[in-house]
Scaffold this active site. Structure first.
Site, mmCIF file in Angstrom:
data_model
loop_
_atom_site.group_PDB
_atom_site.id
_atom_site.type_symbol
_atom_site.label_atom_id
_atom_site.label_comp_id
_atom_site.label_asym_id
_atom_site.label_seq_id
_atom_site.Cartn_x
_atom_site.Cartn_y
_atom_site.Cartn_z
ATOM 1 N N GLU A 146 3.152 89.836 85.029
ATOM 2 C CA GLU A 146 3.832 90.573 86.057
ATOM 3 C C GLU A 146 3.815 89.969 87.374
ATOM 4 N N ASP A 179 7.769 84.429 75.076
ATOM 5 C CA ASP A 179 8.080 85.258 76.269
ATOM 6 C C ASP A 179 8.683 86.713 75.938
ATOM 7 N N ASP A 185 6.234 98.084 106.559
ATOM 8 C CA ASP A 185 5.397 96.940 106.389
ATOM 9 C C ASP A 185 5.081 97.295 104.720
ATOM 10 N N ASN A 227 6.845 84.212 108.225
ATOM 11 C CA ASN A 227 8.070 85.016 107.364
ATOM 12 C C ASN A 227 9.167 84.960 108.368
ATOM 13 N N TYR A 260 18.068 88.195 70.601
ATOM 14 C CA TYR A 260 16.798 87.826 69.964
ATOM 15 C C TYR A 260 15.934 88.860 69.430
ATOM 16 N N THR A 311 -2.918 82.391 90.885
ATOM 17 C CA THR A 311 -2.338 82.555 92.322
ATOM 18 C C THR A 311 -3.581 82.308 93.383
ATOM 19 N N ASP A 312 -2.983 81.798 94.468
ATOM 20 C CA ASP A 312 -3.797 81.891 95.649
ATOM 21 C C ASP A 312 -4.260 83.330 96.472
ATOM 22 N N GLU A 313 -3.624 84.195 95.791
ATOM 23 C CA GLU A 313 -3.599 85.753 96.202
ATOM 24 C C GLU A 313 -4.888 86.271 95.647
ATOM 25 N N ILE A 337 2.740 89.509 74.847
ATOM 26 C CA ILE A 337 1.238 89.126 74.879
ATOM 27 C C ILE A 337 0.275 90.327 74.737
ATOM 28 N N SER A 360 -5.113 92.013 89.503
ATOM 29 C CA SER A 360 -5.154 91.754 88.175
ATOM 30 C C SER A 360 -5.118 90.498 87.723
ATOM 31 N N LYS A 361 -4.638 89.728 88.651
ATOM 32 C CA LYS A 361 -4.713 88.100 88.345
ATOM 33 C C LYS A 361 -6.150 87.747 88.419
ATOM 34 N N TYR A 381 -1.460 93.683 92.045
ATOM 35 C CA TYR A 381 -1.261 92.317 91.450
ATOM 36 C C TYR A 381 -2.018 91.338 91.471
HETATM 37 P P1 NAD Z 1 8.333 85.483 86.840
HETATM 38 O O1 NAD Z 1 8.070 86.885 87.134
HETATM 39 O O2 NAD Z 1 9.330 84.586 87.327
HETATM 40 O O3 NAD Z 1 8.267 85.169 85.389
HETATM 41 C C1 NAD Z 1 6.936 85.705 84.416
HETATM 42 C C2 NAD Z 1 7.443 85.572 83.022
HETATM 43 O O4 NAD Z 1 6.617 86.114 82.067
HETATM 44 C C3 NAD Z 1 8.926 86.261 82.618
HETATM 45 O O5 NAD Z 1 9.824 85.380 81.767
HETATM 46 C C4 NAD Z 1 8.696 87.361 81.753
HETATM 47 O O6 NAD Z 1 9.576 87.801 80.711
HETATM 48 C C5 NAD Z 1 7.270 86.958 81.016
HETATM 49 N N1 NAD Z 1 6.504 88.167 80.903
HETATM 50 C C6 NAD Z 1 6.128 89.099 81.484
HETATM 51 N N2 NAD Z 1 5.299 90.048 80.835
HETATM 52 C C7 NAD Z 1 5.231 89.480 79.529
HETATM 53 C C8 NAD Z 1 4.516 90.126 78.477
HETATM 54 N N3 NAD Z 1 3.765 91.013 78.497
HETATM 55 N N4 NAD Z 1 4.763 89.164 77.276
HETATM 56 C C9 NAD Z 1 5.297 88.105 77.248
HETATM 57 N N5 NAD Z 1 6.116 87.469 78.168
HETATM 58 C C10 NAD Z 1 5.844 88.382 79.453
HETATM 59 O O7 NAD Z 1 6.873 84.665 87.241
HETATM 60 P P2 NAD Z 1 6.628 83.448 88.080
HETATM 61 O O8 NAD Z 1 6.906 83.704 89.590
HETATM 62 O O9 NAD Z 1 7.349 82.331 87.391
HETATM 63 O O10 NAD Z 1 5.063 83.084 87.793
HETATM 64 C C11 NAD Z 1 4.536 82.676 86.539
HETATM 65 C C12 NAD Z 1 2.925 82.459 86.751
HETATM 66 O O11 NAD Z 1 2.492 81.826 87.882
HETATM 67 C C13 NAD Z 1 2.501 83.867 87.058
HETATM 68 O O12 NAD Z 1 1.243 83.966 86.194
HETATM 69 C C14 NAD Z 1 2.170 83.957 88.273
HETATM 70 O O13 NAD Z 1 0.990 85.034 88.631
HETATM 71 C C15 NAD Z 1 1.820 82.465 88.757
HETATM 72 N N6 NAD Z 1 2.214 82.444 90.278
HETATM 73 C C16 NAD Z 1 3.323 82.721 90.698
HETATM 74 C C17 NAD Z 1 3.374 82.059 92.138
HETATM 75 C C18 NAD Z 1 4.719 82.053 92.674
HETATM 76 O O14 NAD Z 1 5.107 81.876 93.908
HETATM 77 N N7 NAD Z 1 5.903 82.731 92.069
HETATM 78 C C19 NAD Z 1 2.510 81.456 92.698
HETATM 79 C C20 NAD Z 1 1.449 81.180 92.013
HETATM 80 C C21 NAD Z 1 1.134 81.670 90.791
HETATM 81 O O1 DAU Z 2 0.842 83.216 96.839
HETATM 82 C C1 DAU Z 2 1.297 82.985 95.570
HETATM 83 C C2 DAU Z 2 2.158 84.388 95.132
HETATM 84 O O2 DAU Z 2 3.431 84.445 95.954
HETATM 85 C C3 DAU Z 2 2.698 84.797 93.932
HETATM 86 O O3 DAU Z 2 1.285 84.746 93.008
HETATM 87 C C4 DAU Z 2 3.390 85.763 93.521
HETATM 88 O O4 DAU Z 2 3.674 85.895 92.124
HETATM 89 C C5 DAU Z 2 4.507 85.654 94.420
HETATM 90 O O5 DAU Z 2 5.554 86.809 94.000
HETATM 91 C C6 DAU Z 2 4.511 85.554 95.826
HETATM 92 O O6 DAU Z 2 3.791 86.512 96.550
HETATM 93 P P1 DAU Z 2 4.377 87.094 97.854
HETATM 94 O O7 DAU Z 2 4.111 88.331 98.009
HETATM 95 O O8 DAU Z 2 3.690 86.195 98.996
HETATM 96 O O9 DAU Z 2 5.766 86.731 97.724
HETATM 97 P P2 DAU Z 2 7.267 87.660 98.198
HETATM 98 O O10 DAU Z 2 8.404 86.827 98.015
HETATM 99 O O11 DAU Z 2 7.194 89.031 97.626
HETATM 100 O O12 DAU Z 2 6.644 87.714 99.692
HETATM 101 C C7 DAU Z 2 6.614 86.694 100.637
HETATM 102 C C8 DAU Z 2 6.460 87.254 102.034
HETATM 103 O O13 DAU Z 2 7.696 87.825 102.409
HETATM 104 C C9 DAU Z 2 5.304 88.017 101.966
HETATM 105 O O14 DAU Z 2 4.747 88.107 103.325
HETATM 106 C C10 DAU Z 2 6.173 89.648 102.109
HETATM 107 C C11 DAU Z 2 7.329 89.132 102.990
HETATM 108 N N1 DAU Z 2 8.649 89.868 102.321
HETATM 109 C C12 DAU Z 2 8.745 89.857 101.104
HETATM 110 C C13 DAU Z 2 10.224 90.513 100.758
HETATM 111 C C14 DAU Z 2 10.438 90.660 99.339
HETATM 112 C C15 DAU Z 2 9.398 90.344 103.517
HETATM 113 O O15 DAU Z 2 9.339 90.467 104.612
HETATM 114 N N2 DAU Z 2 10.617 91.002 102.912
HETATM 115 C C16 DAU Z 2 11.049 91.025 101.572
HETATM 116 O O16 DAU Z 2 12.246 91.804 101.365
#
Ligand code: NAD
Ligand code: DAU
Length: 350
Positions: free
Chosen positions: A85, A34, A286, A255, A347, A131-133, A61, A159-160, A156
């Site tokens: 990211e 990481d 929005d 939401n 580190y 991700t489902d996005e 990475i 990129s995914k 985002y």
């Molecule tokens: P997060 O942002 O909490 O964590 C990302 C981690 O990656 C961090 O520890 C960061 O330091 C590390 N990182 C970022 N850039 C890096 C680099 N260049 N080299 C090495 N490490 C790096 O993310 P998360 O929410 O835990 O998501 C993890 C994975 O799951 C992602 O690939 C995301 O797309 C996917 N995902 C997330 C969700 C969600 O709801 N959070 C849902 C579906 C999929």
């Molecule tokens: O669906 C999976 C994805 O879910 C992951 O791939 C992403 O990494 C993760 O961040 C998440 O994306 P979202 O954009 O759905 O999550 P977020 O928590 O940012 O927002 C959830 C919903 O809430 C979205 O419709 C935007 C809305 N929102 C978000 C924030 C931060 C608000 O209304 N107010 C806010 O302040």
């Protein structure tokens, strides 16, 4: 002993995956790779940091020379790739950083794995967490399946989606033994408070405005993060090479309804009058390109590999709120950025 490099293990989902693998599989050596960006926090792994089958390496990475060298030295049998990211709003202000980490970083890892495995893929695995996005947005009733066409809208998700395409390209072109899963929105402990649920909990607690984008009518499908970690475990161990699985909780929430529920839970837990926290709800501009609805059809994962969510949303949300209320130090550390100074000093130069 099997060695697994887990990337992004200091992040939200990654820390749950690392913990699960370290605790469940003492026969594996887990290397957490990481970069410790703003989202990476080793405090998420305090409880397992001294386990004999766990090691942390700080690295980026995107740095091809570093990653190639690391793979040569470590000779992992498998990679579980979560580093990314991950925040949509940040991708709107800085798309290039998302291209670098999510696309270039993923290709660097694919290449490094291909180079050290040298076409000998027996018992090797490259697991890409996505991700489902990538599927875009839904109407009122349809759901994302593994066959839904890709239609990403945010930088985002673009990129995914690109990283998913590269993973499949490495399978199709070189036979690299890849697996992909696409999951819906996660929630639970160690979730960085820029994301909706932890941000709302933190703001409600501190009597600050809770920003709701647009009319609050967007729908997300929420999954308990530990259920996601368990799904990754199941898929990692049992999926056929080259396959994809969707992971989701069958748990759609508008939401605004979700925020109202959090307000009600926190009113009770903080001893406030019913309705007091809801006064903090503030409608704001929005998100650009805001996807209206996500919903995962996880039938394939259930039917083929037997995975199902283990807890209800009400239970999970209650646990999550309790965790944030009990972990005030973690929350104030990540909101102040203090942990980053501490860990980067510890580190750097390793
Ligand atoms: P997060 O942002 O909490 O964590 C990302 C981690 O990656 C961090 O520890 C960061 O330091 C590390 N990182 C970022 N850039 C890096 C680099 N260049 N080299 C090495 N490490 C790096 O993310 P998360 O929410 O835990 O998501 C993890 C994975 O799951 C992602 O690939 C995301 O797309 C996917 N995902 C997330 C969700 C969600 O709801 N959070 C849902 C579906 C999929
Ligand atoms: O669906 C999976 C994805 O879910 C992951 O791939 C992403 O990494 C993760 O961040 C998440 O994306 P979202 O954009 O759905 O999550 P977020 O928590 O940012 O927002 C959830 C919903 O809430 C979205 O419709 C935007 C809305 N929102 C978000 C924030 C931060 C608000 O209304 N107010 C806010 O302040």
């Amino acid at each position: 002993m099997k060695k697994i490099i887990i990337t992004g293990g200091a992040g939200f989902i990654g820390s749950h995956v690392v913990r699960r693998f370290v605790k469940t599989y003492p026969q594996y050596q887990i290397v957490n790779l990481d970069k410790l960006t703003y989202a990476g926090n080793l405090a998420n792994l305090k409880d397992i940091e001294n386990e004999p089958n766990y090691r942390f390496v700080k690295g980026d990475i995107v740095d091809l020379a570093y990653i190639s060298n690391l793979f040569e030295i470590e000779q992992p049998d498998a990679v579980i790739h979560l580093a990314a990211e991950s925040h949509v709003d940040r991708s709107i202000t800085n798309p290039l950083e998302f291209v670098m980490t999510n696309v270039v970083g993923t290709v660097n890892l694919l290449n490094a794995a291909k180079n050290i495995w040298k076409d000998d893929y027996a018992s090797k695995r490259f697991y890409h967490v996505s991700t489902d996005e990538v599927y875009g947005t839904l109407g009122d009733t349809d759901m994302f399946t593994e066959n839904t066409a890709y239609d990403p809208h945010s930088p985002y998700s673009a990129s995914k989606a690109s990283s998913d395409h590269f993973v499949r390209a490495y399978y199709d072109t070189y036979g690299l033994p890849t697996v992909i899963s696409n999951c819906s929105n996660n929630y639970g402990s160690f979730h960085f408070p820029e994301k909706l649920i932890p941000l709302a909990i933190n703001n409600i607690k501190q009597q600050k405005p809770v920003p709701v984008y647009g009319k609050g009518e967007n729908i997300r499908d929420w999954l308990w993060v530990e259920d996601h970690a368990r799904a990754i475990d199941v898929i990692f161990h049992t999926a056929a090479t080259g396959t994809t699985y969707n992971i989701g909780g069958h748990n759609e929430w508008k939401n605004i309804d979700l925020i109202q529920l959090l307000c009600a839970i926190l009113d009770k837990k903080l001893g406030r009058e019913a309705g007091e926290s809801a006064k903090l709800i503030t409608y704001v501009t929005d998100r650009a390109g805001h996807d209206l609805r996500y919903a995962i059809d996880a039938t394939k994962l259930k039917n083929e590999l037997g995975w199902e969510p283990s807890i209800t949303f009400e239970e999970g949300l209650e646990k999550t709120v309790d965790w944030y209320l009990a972990n005030e130090a973690w929350l104030s550390d990540v909101t102040s950025g203090h942990y980053q100074e501490y860990y980067s000093e510890q580190y750097n130069n390793r």
